[in-house]
Write a protein that holds these residues in place. Structure first.
Motif, PDB file in Angstrom:
ATOM      1  N   LEU A  36       0.671  -1.255   0.110  1.00  0.00           N
ATOM      2  CA  LEU A  36      -0.083  -0.287   0.069  1.00  0.00           C
ATOM      3  C   LEU A  36       1.031   1.092  -0.123  1.00  0.00           C
ATOM      4  CD1 LEU A  36      -3.119   1.169   0.297  1.00  0.00           C
ATOM      5  CD2 LEU A  36      -2.576   1.034   2.777  1.00  0.00           C
ATOM      6  N   GLY A  37       1.010   1.978  -1.123  1.00  0.00           N
ATOM      7  CA  GLY A  37       1.477   3.357  -1.116  1.00  0.00           C
ATOM      8  C   GLY A  37       3.055   3.082  -1.615  1.00  0.00           C
ATOM      9  N   GLY A  38       3.127   1.756  -2.220  1.00  0.00           N
ATOM     10  CA  GLY A  38       4.605   1.842  -2.796  1.00  0.00           C
ATOM     11  C   GLY A  38       4.775   0.957  -4.126  1.00  0.00           C
ATOM     12  N   ILE A  39       5.409   1.814  -5.052  1.00  0.00           N
ATOM     13  CA  ILE A  39       5.637   1.114  -6.396  1.00  0.00           C
ATOM     14  C   ILE A  39       7.044   1.353  -6.937  1.00  0.00           C
ATOM     15  CG2 ILE A  39       5.167   1.538  -8.696  1.00  0.00           C
ATOM     16  CD1 ILE A  39       2.267   1.839  -8.409  1.00  0.00           C
ATOM     17  N   GLN A  40       7.904   0.302  -7.210  1.00  0.00           N
ATOM     18  CA  GLN A  40       8.832   0.302  -7.829  1.00  0.00           C
ATOM     19  C   GLN A  40       9.283  -0.067  -8.992  1.00  0.00           C
ATOM     20  OE1 GLN A  40      11.358  -2.322  -5.323  1.00  0.00           O
ATOM     21  NE2 GLN A  40      11.141  -3.964  -6.771  1.00  0.00           N
ATOM     22  N   VAL A  41       9.898   0.658  -9.915  1.00  0.00           N
ATOM     23  CA  VAL A  41      10.220   0.497 -11.249  1.00  0.00           C
ATOM     24  C   VAL A  41      11.506  -0.116 -11.449  1.00  0.00           C
ATOM     25  CG1 VAL A  41       9.960   1.475 -13.578  1.00  0.00           C
ATOM     26  CG2 VAL A  41       8.399   2.225 -11.802  1.00  0.00           C
ATOM     27  N   ILE A  42      11.819  -1.062 -12.338  1.00  0.00           N
ATOM     28  CA  ILE A  42      13.289  -1.696 -12.510  1.00  0.00           C
ATOM     29  C   ILE A  42      13.458  -1.863 -14.124  1.00  0.00           C
ATOM     30  CG2 ILE A  42      15.002  -3.100 -12.064  1.00  0.00           C
ATOM     31  CD1 ILE A  42      13.955  -1.649  -9.575  1.00  0.00           C
TER      32      ILE A  42
ATOM     33  N   LEU B  45      17.023   6.060  -7.568  1.00  0.00           N
ATOM     34  CA  LEU B  45      16.197   7.055  -7.064  1.00  0.00           C
ATOM     35  C   LEU B  45      15.070   6.640  -6.271  1.00  0.00           C
ATOM     36  CD1 LEU B  45      15.536   8.477 -10.793  1.00  0.00           C
ATOM     37  CD2 LEU B  45      17.407   9.037  -9.278  1.00  0.00           C
ATOM     38  N   ILE B  46      14.833   7.584  -5.126  1.00  0.00           N
ATOM     39  CA  ILE B  46      13.509   7.374  -4.415  1.00  0.00           C
ATOM     40  C   ILE B  46      12.851   8.673  -4.260  1.00  0.00           C
ATOM     41  CG2 ILE B  46      12.665   6.766  -2.084  1.00  0.00           C
ATOM     42  CD1 ILE B  46      15.047   5.076  -1.569  1.00  0.00           C
ATOM     43  N   PHE B  47      11.644   8.846  -4.877  1.00  0.00           N
ATOM     44  CA  PHE B  47      10.747   9.880  -4.369  1.00  0.00           C
ATOM     45  C   PHE B  47       9.408   9.393  -3.631  1.00  0.00           C
ATOM     46  CE2 PHE B  47      11.905  10.239  -9.391  1.00  0.00           C
ATOM     47  CZ  PHE B  47      13.137  10.925  -8.933  1.00  0.00           C
TER      48      PHE B  47
ATOM     49  N   ALA C 207      11.996  -0.649   5.846  1.00  0.00           N
ATOM     50  CA  ALA C 207      12.039  -2.003   5.162  1.00  0.00           C
ATOM     51  C   ALA C 207      12.079  -1.989   3.773  1.00  0.00           C
ATOM     52  CB  ALA C 207      11.114  -2.970   5.753  1.00  0.00           C
ATOM     53  N   TRP C 208      11.141  -1.198   3.156  1.00  0.00           N
ATOM     54  CA  TRP C 208      10.852  -1.150   1.680  1.00  0.00           C
ATOM     55  C   TRP C 208      12.092  -0.406   1.026  1.00  0.00           C
ATOM     56  CZ3 TRP C 208       5.224   0.908   1.446  1.00  0.00           C
ATOM     57  CH2 TRP C 208       4.285  -0.203   1.457  1.00  0.00           C
ATOM     58  N   VAL C 209      12.845   0.579   1.826  1.00  0.00           N
ATOM     59  CA  VAL C 209      13.801   1.353   1.198  1.00  0.00           C
ATOM     60  C   VAL C 209      15.064   0.141   1.280  1.00  0.00           C
ATOM     61  CG1 VAL C 209      15.745   2.816   1.641  1.00  0.00           C
ATOM     62  CG2 VAL C 209      13.301   3.684   1.811  1.00  0.00           C
ATOM     63  N   ASP C 210      15.226  -0.626   2.435  1.00  0.00           N
ATOM     64  CA  ASP C 210      16.311  -1.203   2.474  1.00  0.00           C
ATOM     65  C   ASP C 210      16.074  -2.800   1.204  1.00  0.00           C
ATOM     66  OD1 ASP C 210      16.961  -0.239   4.482  1.00  0.00           O
ATOM     67  OD2 ASP C 210      16.266  -1.696   6.115  1.00  0.00           O
ATOM     68  N   ALA C 211      15.210  -3.140   1.100  1.00  0.00           N
ATOM     69  CA  ALA C 211      14.783  -4.252   0.052  1.00  0.00           C
ATOM     70  C   ALA C 211      15.193  -3.710  -1.319  1.00  0.00           C
ATOM     71  CB  ALA C 211      13.324  -4.547   0.179  1.00  0.00           C
ATOM     72  N   PHE C 212      14.710  -2.395  -1.675  1.00  0.00           N
ATOM     73  CA  PHE C 212      14.771  -1.658  -2.832  1.00  0.00           C
ATOM     74  C   PHE C 212      16.523  -1.801  -3.296  1.00  0.00           C
ATOM     75  CE2 PHE C 212      15.369   2.435  -5.055  1.00  0.00           C
ATOM     76  CZ  PHE C 212      15.233   2.103  -6.364  1.00  0.00           C
ATOM     77  N   ILE C 213      17.217  -1.300  -2.090  1.00  0.00           N
ATOM     78  CA  ILE C 213      18.728  -1.001  -2.385  1.00  0.00           C
ATOM     79  C   ILE C 213      19.244  -2.373  -2.404  1.00  0.00           C
ATOM     80  CG2 ILE C 213      20.829  -0.391  -1.142  1.00  0.00           C
ATOM     81  CD1 ILE C 213      18.777   1.984  -1.780  1.00  0.00           C
TER      82      ILE C 213
ATOM     83  N   VAL D 294      21.983   8.493   6.352  1.00  0.00           N
ATOM     84  CA  VAL D 294      22.864   7.972   7.435  1.00  0.00           C
ATOM     85  C   VAL D 294      23.201   6.519   7.212  1.00  0.00           C
ATOM     86  CG1 VAL D 294      22.960   7.160   9.934  1.00  0.00           C
ATOM     87  CG2 VAL D 294      22.081   9.433   9.161  1.00  0.00           C
ATOM     88  N   LYS D 295      22.046   5.660   7.013  1.00  0.00           N
ATOM     89  CA  LYS D 295      22.147   4.346   6.625  1.00  0.00           C
ATOM     90  C   LYS D 295      22.690   3.919   5.450  1.00  0.00           C
ATOM     91  CE  LYS D 295      20.076  -0.265   7.193  1.00  0.00           C
ATOM     92  NZ  LYS D 295      19.061  -1.111   7.559  1.00  0.00           N
ATOM     93  N   HIS D 296      22.356   4.561   4.290  1.00  0.00           N
ATOM     94  CA  HIS D 296      22.625   4.309   3.017  1.00  0.00           C
ATOM     95  C   HIS D 296      23.496   5.147   1.949  1.00  0.00           C
ATOM     96  CE1 HIS D 296      20.126   0.600   2.937  1.00  0.00           C
ATOM     97  NE2 HIS D 296      19.126   1.505   3.446  1.00  0.00           N
ATOM     98  N   HIS D 297      23.901   6.207   3.003  1.00  0.00           N
ATOM     99  CA  HIS D 297      24.945   7.165   2.282  1.00  0.00           C
ATOM    100  C   HIS D 297      24.382   7.921   1.206  1.00  0.00           C
ATOM    101  CE1 HIS D 297      27.620   4.983   5.137  1.00  0.00           C
ATOM    102  NE2 HIS D 297      27.604   4.156   4.393  1.00  0.00           N
ATOM    103  N   ALA D 298      22.952   8.322   1.221  1.00  0.00           N
ATOM    104  CA  ALA D 298      22.382   8.779   0.007  1.00  0.00           C
ATOM    105  C   ALA D 298      22.525  10.010   0.057  1.00  0.00           C
ATOM    106  CB  ALA D 298      20.820   8.488   0.178  1.00  0.00           C
ATOM    107  N   GLU D 299      22.458  10.926  -1.029  1.00  0.00           N
ATOM    108  CA  GLU D 299      22.192  12.215  -1.483  1.00  0.00           C
ATOM    109  C   GLU D 299      20.693  12.720  -1.311  1.00  0.00           C
ATOM    110  OE1 GLU D 299      24.428  14.793  -1.355  1.00  0.00           O
ATOM    111  OE2 GLU D 299      26.045  13.489  -1.318  1.00  0.00           O
ATOM    112  N   SER D 300      20.392  12.688  -0.116  1.00  0.00           N
ATOM    113  CA  SER D 300      19.046  12.948   0.206  1.00  0.00           C
ATOM    114  C   SER D 300      18.625  14.480   0.782  1.00  0.00           C
ATOM    115  CB  SER D 300      18.559  12.077   1.535  1.00  0.00           C
ATOM    116  OG  SER D 300      18.927  10.808   1.213  1.00  0.00           O
ATOM    117  N   PHE D 301      17.375  14.679   0.315  1.00  0.00           N
ATOM    118  CA  PHE D 301      16.837  16.206   0.863  1.00  0.00           C
ATOM    119  C   PHE D 301      15.535  16.084   1.029  1.00  0.00           C
ATOM    120  CE2 PHE D 301      20.602  17.219  -2.039  1.00  0.00           C
ATOM    121  CZ  PHE D 301      20.971  18.344  -1.526  1.00  0.00           C
TER     122      PHE D 301
END
Length: 343
Positions: free
Chosen positions: A44-50, A60-62, A143-149, A219-226
């Motif tokens: 719910l509320g999550g879609i990934q495109v590969i 990319l994460i938006f 968890a979704w971010v970790d799995a995507f990475i 912090v966890k994934h060393h991303a350029e995040s804003f």
């Protein structure tokens, strides 16, 4: 452009299915587009495109809807998903779209029980913390971010995460972004140029660790995040999306791996502020001497009293300082505002 099988229920899309709680989970839904992209509804509320073949090692994460009443970025991201599914937009990089807080979206409120954007980096499970809708959603998003990475990670990969918001108050600088604190780190010139291209002409460098979603990926994934503030809160359907065309164009460029056309010289046009004081509600006797309706980036001059309690006070020093996110109603120990100075 047609897809191999229906992805949404009849007359629904990413946004409406999330609002109506129609996303089947589990199992997830997955389709492959004619251009080779694999689109997966992770929940719910999550879609990934590969994409079948990535242009480079960037991911990319938006994210939007971390606060459910901040609707304009949600509508922009929904447009991007629709354009990907229709073939108007062809991703050249893995991209994860997240609608952060569906429960608060449905009631058009900032949150249901607790501010979700204070609960990342383990704060959702701090000792003595009682579970609620937001703490559980923070765990799910992490968890979704970790799995995507893990699924898309490659050698020398780079993660760029833009967490899109709108402000609950007016601002002397309508669009601005916050760069999470990581020791000994400053934003690269390329990222500042990207902000300028998105019509985000102000960047605020945070000076202390935080529990925000963008801080988690930094912090966890060393991303350029804003964390990016893009205007004012409006109900669904009442946003003038023409005001968001610059940021939508920028997100399309990133999805299509075309941001090389953005000149680094644009970075020189960005105003950079840094936090010089974090206002915390110290408890009994705490008083914030800022009007409730003051705009973000309102200036305060030498000697002006900002807050006090029974034992201490804070006044502006020699140089002009600026306020963002003042809120005297936060619980004891939480941030009641930030004082800034311009670099």
């Amino acid at each position: 452009m047609t897809v191999s099988s229906p992805f949404f229920a009849e007359n629904q899309d990413f946004l409406s299915e999330t609002l109506n709680d129609l996303t089947p989970t589990p199992p997830t839904n997955e389709i492959q587009l004619d251009n080779g992209c694999r689109v997966t509804r992770i929940g719910l509320g999550g879609i990934q495109v590969i994409p079948d073949n990535s242009a480079d090692n960037k991911q990319l994460i938006f994210s939007s809807a971390i606060h459910g009443n901040e609707t304009a970025p949600i509508e922009v991201c929904n447009q991007l998903v629709n354009e990907i599914l229709s073939g108007q937009l062809t991703p050249k990089r893995p991209v994860l779209f997240l609608l952060g807080n569906p429960n608060s979206m449905r009631i058009a409120e900032r949150f249901v029980e607790e501010n979700l954007n204070r609960l990342f980096l383990g704060k959702h499970s701090a000792p003595g913390k009682s579970p609620n809708l937001e703490t559980e959603r923070a765990k799910q998003l992490e968890a979704w971010v970790d799995a995507f990475i893990e699924e898309t990670n490659q050698d020398a990969s780079e993660l760029w995460h833009y967490d899109l918001h709108t402000a609950i108050r007016g601002s002397h600088r309508e669009k601005f972004s916050l760069y999470p604190y990581v020791p000994n780190r400053t934003p690269p010139k390329q990222q500042l140029a990207i902000m300028q291209a998105a019509d985000v002409k102000t960047v605020l460098l945070q000076a202390t660790p935080a529990g925000t979603f963008s801080a988690y990926t930094s912090v966890k994934h060393h991303a350029e995040s804003f964390t990016i503030e893009l205007g004012s809160v409006r109900p669904f359907g009442q946003n003038d999306l023409s005001k968001y065309q610059a940021v939508k164009t920028l997100l399309c460029q990133l999805i299509e791996a075309k941001e090389a056309s953005i000149p680094d010289q644009l970075a020189e046009e960005v105003d950079v502020f840094e936090v010089c004081h974090e206002i915390l509600n110290t408890g009994d006797g705490f008083e914030l001497h800022i009007k409730e309706d003051v705009w973000n980036f309102a200036p305060f001059n030498k000697g002006e009293l900002i807050w006090n309690d029974t034992q201490q006070e804070y006044r502006v020093g020699e140089a002009t300082q600026y306020i963002v996110f003042p809120n005297s109603k936060v619980p004891k120990g939480q941030r009641a505002g930030l004082m800034l100075k311009k670099q």
